[in-house]
Design a protein around this motif. Structure first.
Motif, PDB file in Angstrom:
ATOM      1  N   ALA A 422       0.819  -1.222   0.000  1.00  0.00           N
ATOM      2  CA  ALA A 422       0.000   0.000   0.000  1.00  0.00           C
ATOM      3  C   ALA A 422       0.843   1.257   0.000  1.00  0.00           C
ATOM      4  O   ALA A 422       0.407   2.310  -0.488  1.00  0.00           O
ATOM      5  CB  ALA A 422      -0.933  -0.017   1.211  1.00  0.00           C
ATOM      6  N   ILE A 423       2.071   1.156   0.526  1.00  0.00           N
ATOM      7  CA  ILE A 423       2.919   2.340   0.620  1.00  0.00           C
ATOM      8  C   ILE A 423       3.274   2.864  -0.756  1.00  0.00           C
ATOM      9  O   ILE A 423       3.644   4.045  -0.917  1.00  0.00           O
ATOM     10  CB  ILE A 423       4.199   2.015   1.436  1.00  0.00           C
ATOM     11  N   CYS A 424       3.136   2.021  -1.776  1.00  0.00           N
ATOM     12  CA  CYS A 424       3.475   2.458  -3.127  1.00  0.00           C
ATOM     13  C   CYS A 424       2.532   3.553  -3.628  1.00  0.00           C
ATOM     14  O   CYS A 424       2.874   4.267  -4.577  1.00  0.00           O
ATOM     15  CB  CYS A 424       3.451   1.260  -4.076  1.00  0.00           C
ATOM     16  N   ARG A 450      -5.612   2.932  -7.948  1.00  0.00           N
ATOM     17  CA  ARG A 450      -5.272   4.026  -7.041  1.00  0.00           C
ATOM     18  C   ARG A 450      -3.832   4.481  -7.207  1.00  0.00           C
ATOM     19  O   ARG A 450      -3.472   5.580  -6.795  1.00  0.00           O
ATOM     20  CB  ARG A 450      -5.524   3.587  -5.596  1.00  0.00           C
ATOM     21  N   MET A 451      -2.991   3.643  -7.801  1.00  0.00           N
ATOM     22  CA  MET A 451      -1.603   4.022  -8.056  1.00  0.00           C
ATOM     23  C   MET A 451      -1.530   4.590  -9.463  1.00  0.00           C
ATOM     24  O   MET A 451      -1.017   3.961 -10.396  1.00  0.00           O
ATOM     25  CB  MET A 451      -0.685   2.805  -7.916  1.00  0.00           C
ATOM     26  N   SER A 452      -2.010   5.767  -9.605  1.00  0.00           N
ATOM     27  CA  SER A 452      -2.121   6.366 -10.934  1.00  0.00           C
ATOM     28  C   SER A 452      -0.766   6.687 -11.561  1.00  0.00           C
ATOM     29  O   SER A 452      -0.696   6.955 -12.762  1.00  0.00           O
ATOM     30  CB  SER A 452      -2.961   7.651 -10.860  1.00  0.00           C
ATOM     31  N   HIS A 453       0.274   6.644 -10.750  1.00  0.00           N
ATOM     32  CA  HIS A 453       1.606   6.958 -11.283  1.00  0.00           C
ATOM     33  C   HIS A 453       2.315   5.725 -11.848  1.00  0.00           C
ATOM     34  O   HIS A 453       3.363   5.841 -12.471  1.00  0.00           O
ATOM     35  CB  HIS A 453       2.472   7.553 -10.167  1.00  0.00           C
ATOM     36  N   ILE A 454       1.788   4.534 -11.613  1.00  0.00           N
ATOM     37  CA  ILE A 454       2.433   3.296 -12.072  1.00  0.00           C
ATOM     38  C   ILE A 454       2.145   3.094 -13.558  1.00  0.00           C
ATOM     39  O   ILE A 454       0.980   3.075 -13.992  1.00  0.00           O
ATOM     40  CB  ILE A 454       1.931   2.091 -11.263  1.00  0.00           C
ATOM     41  N   LYS A 455       3.206   2.938 -14.336  1.00  0.00           N
ATOM     42  CA  LYS A 455       3.070   2.702 -15.773  1.00  0.00           C
ATOM     43  C   LYS A 455       3.445   1.265 -16.159  1.00  0.00           C
ATOM     44  O   LYS A 455       2.920   0.736 -17.138  1.00  0.00           O
ATOM     45  CB  LYS A 455       3.947   3.683 -16.551  1.00  0.00           C
TER      46      LYS A 455
END
Length: 1350
Positions: A422-424, A450-455
């Motif tokens: 979750a910390i990611c 929810r991790m919108s920055h992960i590509k």
């Protein structure tokens, strides 16, 4: 060396034992003298045997050290005892070392051994690599036993023996002092007192100073040989190091920058000068201040390294750094500019909290350290941008990591995470989520949203079973996802609207649903897909791979993808291809092999296809306009179809074809297709193997001027056209298995490298005066009528590989074993410049009717396969004698050890097949034991169907092995290789990858039956391109195993194999009947005769006959030149009935060994008889015929044969003239049959069984033709030795001979005046033989009688 003291189980203390050359008795006597001269430790729990063992210079391996009898007895009393070899610190460099053999127990700690050695520490080295200091409480012998158990040994006694073997030192070794090579020391630190002068001018004088080169700086002390004075620091990165020509052995060190300083250092020797110059040149050439101290077994950083305050990158990977103490990890904060630190593989166990104080760090690699958690202080590393935590045991991340807002790269692969951390969500700069090799079971798409920055998401090698989405919310950030090697059955990623590339190979997917808005590449091979649904036609899709699935049609959306360049739907269930596929203007590569296509759609328009693979379908013809419309086609593979013709290369006389590689193997093509091929003038590779070609017109072949490789094998060609000489670029010609009788004119070609004309009908070779220098291999095997003169062989002597048939062997091994099996081997290098595959083929092995076959594939190294080829059979022979159950597994483990230093970095796949009788029941049928590691496999053809006997140990094909390697925290790279080295999980060698790579094999043992026809052995390349069923079907009808093996390799190459390929075919001929041999009175002989432990019955003392059979009868030769010493006390005919047991009943599995195996050896039987000087018995009126009179001695020459037939009648002995002395020697053989007393075989049963046996094809060769020495082995019905002698061929001279082979000492010259007499004797013998046969037939109706004394 003395024995252990009472009640202690150990010697009173270590002592110096005598040198190896001293007698053991002297050593024992010295041991009884108490502890005189010994160095008793405080606990006195060990023994030390000191040896100065010489070292093998080429391998730096130790020879076997010799134990005394007392040491052996001491070890045998308890399997918890053992020995460890302790080397001196300089053993790696010295030609001989101070080696001590320490006897101890599994409870003996390292501290006790150190006390006995008089040292402070004990060091452990694994695989010739890093050296670790043992803790005082660690137990060296237990470490060795644990290591051996990890390899695969499970017998405590065997592990005790292996631990005592000095060859083990290449894998595990103990040192009394830490060894270090000079080169490593130079790279860490150089120091010495030299003459130094400061400045470029000569204003300063030369003075002796302490000079140190460490890290990135040159350090010069202000006071001679003193560390207390002021130290002058000269940064060298970006500077210069130059030779001073005016002064010998002098270097000028200059720093970088505008205010550069210079120091001149004068060295005393050339060696010192070169060492300093080499290391300094490395430092000044660096652009950044980087220090690499990886793989040096360091426990602390050199103190002088801290003078280099400009260090930015520090690599301490693969060491044993301590967390506290001088020079430890706690001291690294002294580097004020340190930005990058690599501490991977240091066995830390805990995260060093002191690292959190290095605020300048931007990159930290602490992978593979056994970490279970991270400290909260890690949040202090505010500048951290890259953090590698792979290969640990982490299950969660601390909340404090959320403060690392500059962190952009986080590696969490191969840990124990069961869910997405979750910390990611707070690490907004992290764009790649690397969680491969964890234990996730569910892909929670809601968390991922929810991790919108992960590509990029890497979830390879997890336990994913499904993808869950709680909401319909789409994800617009993930562009790359890797889900390979999981357990998913259905996958719906339609919510990932921005997904560009998806890897989902090797799952269990049946249905796949995706979004096609942004999709560019889809890799879904090796699943169970029946449908692939992509909503909205993927307009950006360029690559689509769906091979090895269950698709019955090409998806409609794939035909509408306007940018699709690569389409792979091979290995599916396709029945047809849509026409729209061939109208695509973007498709460059189409792979549709291994389907059910019966035809291809017609071509109406030009399309840009460059590669077309349609092999293994049901095609009978190709589209007529294929080569006209596909002008860009360069590669076409249409092998394994039913093609009878080929389309034209052009519409007119001129052809625009650009085809370069054409594979048409295994079709129905005839000579009519040859004119069509001429239109492809750009052809470089042409494969036409296994078709119906009878001729290849010379005028047509001459037009293919660009041809480089030509394969015409498996046809019916009589010749290769002479116009092949026009193919100046030809480097490979393969034309085996034809009917070629004239050697083609190819030795004039300048680039020819490989020529295979095996299995043809060549009779002679016309060779030029000089062979082409490029010629590397010439295969002429299988040409039975070819005879090469010595002159020709001399011309061929410079060729790297020349394969010709060996001369026929006249030994029993080849004659007997060929009855049951024969083999053929083929190895081809392909497009690689070296052959890394070796084969082992022993059709006659050991001392019995046994065989060993094996194959070894080194992938990219050729050294290990050759080593295994030379040594593994010997190891198997030793292990069979030691164990009846674990011999095959131990063979692999011992071979692994015997590889020595070569096996530390190199590895090889291996398969070994061993055919023999069951040891517990020698009368049983043959059994086949197969063991393998790696990717080499063995397949048995039983009733025409393949029966795999091996297990493929690779990450992709063995999920159990992949799980084991993952649990042991190996790093599996994206190309599915362990630590980026190999895809195999079990190999021989590669010890530095222990415990991930193991040598323990998979062992499979099955009994052979009459339904077993073939045994196929091949390496990885063969089985990747041929299925088991196809391989069996391809060679089942072939009678020549060599031609069969050649065909398998040719098929693999024509199907696309470009790597080394090896194939072995063993033709089996096992009899239908079960074994009926009577084994109670006689051990079953092998191919050479009796077992070495067999002792025939000894006559009773009442008979007065002394008869001795030598027990030294080897299994490869059993012969007897029997001598009889005459006396005046006993009668020769009063032989006891126990002297010669009744004939054994033998089955077709255990036939009579051919007489060619028997060689003469000293007399092994002595008979006393009452005879006079002329050879007469006291009661006889005539001499015993067939007995040589020699004064008072009677010498009976006889060959002892073991009859393996089943109640067979006797056939007349064949009498032939010797070719060297015609008419001078009778080749009829005398047979001594050893039988079991009081057997219950009736002659009538024997006659009946013989009639049944003659109907068996497997026994025809035994009873229907002559053996290699020209004689037929008869099965005698005589009851004793003297009776046998009386039935020998009658000659007036009283001589007879029955040599197995005509040797110089066996040739007797008959005077010309006796030639007619010899012929008359031979004629008389044949008549007597016919009479004897009639008597035996009459005796078949008589009731059974038991043997009695004469």
């Amino acid at each position: 060396m003395g024995e252990a003291g009472p009640g202690s189980g150990l010697a009173p203390g270590p002592r110096e034992a005598p040198e190896p050359e001293e007698d053991e008795a002297a050593a024992a006597a010295g041991a009884q003298g108490g502890s005189r001269g010994s160095r008793a430790g405080p606990r006195g729990g060990i023994r030390v045997l000191k040896r100065n063992v010489k070292r093998n210079g080429s391998r730096s391996c130790l020879n076997r050290s010799r134990f005394g009898s007392r040491e052996r007895d001491w070890l045998k009393k308890d399997v918890g005892r053992g020995c460890v070899y302790v080397y001196g610190g300089d053993s790696a460099a010295a030609a001989s070392s101070d080696l001590r053999l320490v006897l101890c127990t599994v409870e003996t700690p390292a501290s006790e051994i150190c006390d006995g050695e008089g040292g402070k520490n004990l060091f452990l080295q694994l695989h010739g690599d890093l050296v670790r200091r043992l803790e005082p409480t660690e137990k060296p012998l237990q470490i060795v036993y644990d290591y051996l158990a990890g390899l695969g040994f499970d017998d405590p006694v065997r592990m005790q023996e292996e631990a005592a073997n000095s060859d083990l030192s290449c894998m595990i070794r103990f040192y009394s002092e830490k060894p270090c090579q000079v080169e490593q020391l130079d790279r860490i630190l150089l120091s010495g007192v030299y003459n130094v002068r400061k400045g470029k001018t000569q204003l300063h004088k030369w003075a002796e100073r302490l000079v140190i080169l460490c890290g990135t700086c040159l350090i010069v002390s202000s006071v001679k040989d003193s560390h207390a004075g002021k130290m002058h620091i000269l940064p060298l990165v970006g500077g210069k190091v130059e030779e001073m020509k005016r002064r010998q052995y002098t270097l000028a060190f200059t720093s970088a920058g505008a205010q550069a300083q210079t120091y001149h250092v004068s060295f005393e020797t050339l060696a010192e000068y070169q060492r300093w110059h080499r290391q300094a040149s490395t430092v000044v050439s660096m652009r950044l201040s980087m220090v690499d101290l990886s793989c040096y077994s360091l426990e602390e950083v050199p103190e002088h390294l801290f003078y280099s305050q400009d260090i930015i990158y520090l690599n301490l990977r693969h060491n044993f750094m301590r967390s506290s103490g001088a020079g430890s990890l706690d001291s690294l904060c002294r580097f004020s500019q340190l930005k990058s630190l690599n501490l991977s593989h240091n066995r830390l166990g805990e995260f060093p909290v002191s690292l959190c104080e290095i605020s300048t760090l931007t990159e930290l690699n602490i992978s593979c350290n056994g970490l279970h958690s991270l400290p909260s202080q890690i949040g202090k590393l505010l500048n951290l941008q890259t953090l590698w935590l792979d290969g640990n045991f982490l299950t969660s991340l601390p909340e404090e990591m959320g403060s690392l807002q500059q962190l952009s790269c986080l590696g969490l692969s191969f840990n124990n995470f069961c869910e997405l951390p979750a910390i990611c969500e707070k690490l907004i700069l992290v764009d790649k989520l690397a969680l491969a090799g964890n234990v996730l079971e569910t892909l929670d798409l809601a968390v991922l949203n929810r991790m919108s920055h992960i590509k990029s998401v890497d979830l390879r090698l997890n336990n994913l079973k499904r993808a869950a989405a709680d909401t319909l919310e789409g994800n617009k950030s993930v562009t790359y996802m890797d889900l390979r090697d999981n357990e998913m059955t259905d996958l719906d990623l339609s919510s990932l609207g921005s997904l560009e590339q998806l890897h989902c190979e090797r799952n269990k997917l049946k249905e796949l649903t995706l979004s096609g808005f942004s999709l560019r590449a889809l890799y879904a091979n090796s699943n169970c897909l029946t449908a692939v649904n992509i909503y909205r036609v993927p307009g950006q899709l360029t690559c689509l791979e769906l091979s090895h699935n269950q698709l019955q049609c090409v998806p409609d959306w794939a035909c509408e993808a306007k940018k699709l360049e690569v389409l792979d739907v091979s290995h599916n269930l396709l029945g047809e291809l849509p026409l729209r596929i061939f109208s695509s203007l973007s498709l460059r590569k189409l792979m549709v092999g291994h389907n059910r296509l019966k035809s291809l759609p017609p071509l109406a328009e030009h399309f840009p296809l460059e590669v077309l693979d349609i092999q293994h379908n049901l095609l009978t013809k190709l589209p007529e306009m294929l080569f006209v419309k596909a002008l860009n086609l360069r590669y076409l593979n249409a092998s394994a179809n039913s093609l009878e013709s080929l389309p034209s290369a052009g519409t007119g006389e001129e052809s625009l074809s650009m085809l370069q590689l054409l594979y048409l193997t295994n079709n129905n093509l005839t000579d009519q297709c040859i004119p069509v091929l001429v239109g492809h003038l750009s052809l470089r590779i042409l494969h036409l193997a296994n078709n119906h070609l009878q001729t290849f017109p010379a005028s047509k072949l001459s037009k293919l001027e660009h041809l480089e490789e030509l394969n015409l094998s498996g046809n019916k060609l009589k010749t290769i056209p002479t116009t092949v000489a026009n193919c100046k670029l030809l480097h490979t010609l393969i034309a085996h298995s034809n009917e070629i009788s004239i050697f083609p004119e190819i030795l004039h070609l300048p680039h020819i490298q490989f020529v295979d004309l095996s299995c043809n009908e060549l009779t002679e070779i016309l060779i030029p005066e000089a062979l082409p220098g490029a010629l590397q291999e010439l295969d002429l095997s299988g040409n039975t009528n070819l005879v090469l003169e010595h002159k020709t062989l001399d011309v061929f002597s410079h060729i790297t590989t020349l394969k010709i048939d060996a001369k026929p062997s006249l030994t029993a091994d080849s004659a007997l074993s060929s009855t049951f099996w024969s083999h053929g081997v083929a190895e081809m290098a392909g497009q690689r410049n070296k052959l890394c595959v070796s084969s082992l083929a022993l059709g006659s092995f050991a001392e019995g009717v046994e065989a060993v076959y094996g194959m070894f594939d080194g992938d990219k190294n050729e050294e290990l396969p050759r080593l295994l080829q030379c040594t593994m059979a010997d190891v198997l022979l030793e292990e069979v004698q030691q164990s009846d159950t674990m011999f095959m597994s131990n063979t692999f483990l011992v071979s692994h050890r015997k590889l020595g230093m070569a096996g530390q970095k190199l590895g090889s796949s291996a398969v070994l097949c061993y055919i023999r009788h069951d040891v517990a029941d020698p009368a049983s049928n043959f059994s086949l034991t197969v063991a393998n590691v790696g990717t080499c496999q063995a397949v048995l053809c039983r009733s025409g169907k393949p029966l795999p006997l091996s297990k493929v140990f690779s990450l992709e094909q063995c999920s159990e092995e992949a799980k084991r390697v993952k649990e042991q925290k190996a790093i599996i790279t994206e190309d599915n290789k362990v630590n980026g080295v190999t895809c195999c999980t079990r190999m021989l060698g590669c010890t530095y990858l222990h415990p991930w790579i193991l040598p323990k094999p998979h062992v499979n043992s099955i009994p052979l039956t009459v339904q077993d026809e073939l045994l196929l052995i091949g390496n990885k390349a063969l089985w990747e391109h041929l299925s088991y069923m196809e391989a069996v079907s391809a060679v089942r009808h072939l009678h020549d195993p060599l031609a069969a093996a050649k065909k398998l390799c040719t098929l693999a190459q024509s199907y696309g194999c470009q790597d080394n390929v090896g194939a072995m075919v063993v033709c089996l001929n096992i009899s239908e009947d079960s074994c009926t041999c009577e084994m109670h009175g006689l051990t079953l002989p092998g191919p050479g005769g009796f077992n070495s432990t067999t002792k025939p019955a000894t006559p009773s003392s009442s008979s007065g006959i002394a008869s001795e059979f030598s027990s030294e009868l080897s299994a490869s030769e059993v012969s007897s030149e029997v001598g009889s010493t005459a006396s005046d006390e006993h009668n020769a005919v009063s032989l006891d009935s126990g002297l010669l047991p009744r004939q054994e009943r033998r089955c077709s599995l255990h036939p009579v060994p051919p007489s060619s195996i028997f060689q003469r050896q000293p007399s092994s039987a002595t008979f006393s008889s009452n005879q006079s000087d002329n050879g007469l018995d006291s009661d006889d009126e005539q001499p015993v015929e067939g007995v040589m009179t020699n004064g008072s001695k009677v010498e009976v020459e006889v060959d002892i044969h073991c009859c393996k037939g089943k109640g067979l009648e006797f056939e007349p002995l064949a009498a032939e003239y010797s070719s060297s002395a015609p008419g001078t020697e009778d080749d009829s053989e005398l047979i001594l049959v050893i039988r079991r007393q009081n057997s219950v075989n009736t002659v009538q049963r024997g006659v009946r069984e013989k009639c049944e046996l003659q109907k068996s094809l497997s026994t025809c060769c035994l009873y229907g033709k002559k053996l290699s020495n020209g004689s037929i082995v008869p099965l005698e019905e005589s009851l004793n030795l003297i009776e046998v002698a009386t039935e020998a061929p009658k000659k007036k001279t009283g001589y007879f001979a029955a040599p197995s082979q005509v040797e110089p000492e066996d040739q007797f010259v008959v005077p010309p005046d006796l030639e007619e007499e010899v012929k008359e004797q031979m004629k008389q013998h044949q008549e007597n033989g016919a009479d004897q046969e009639q008597k035996e037939e009459h005796a078949a109706t008589l009731p059974e009688e038991f043997d009695t004394a004469l």
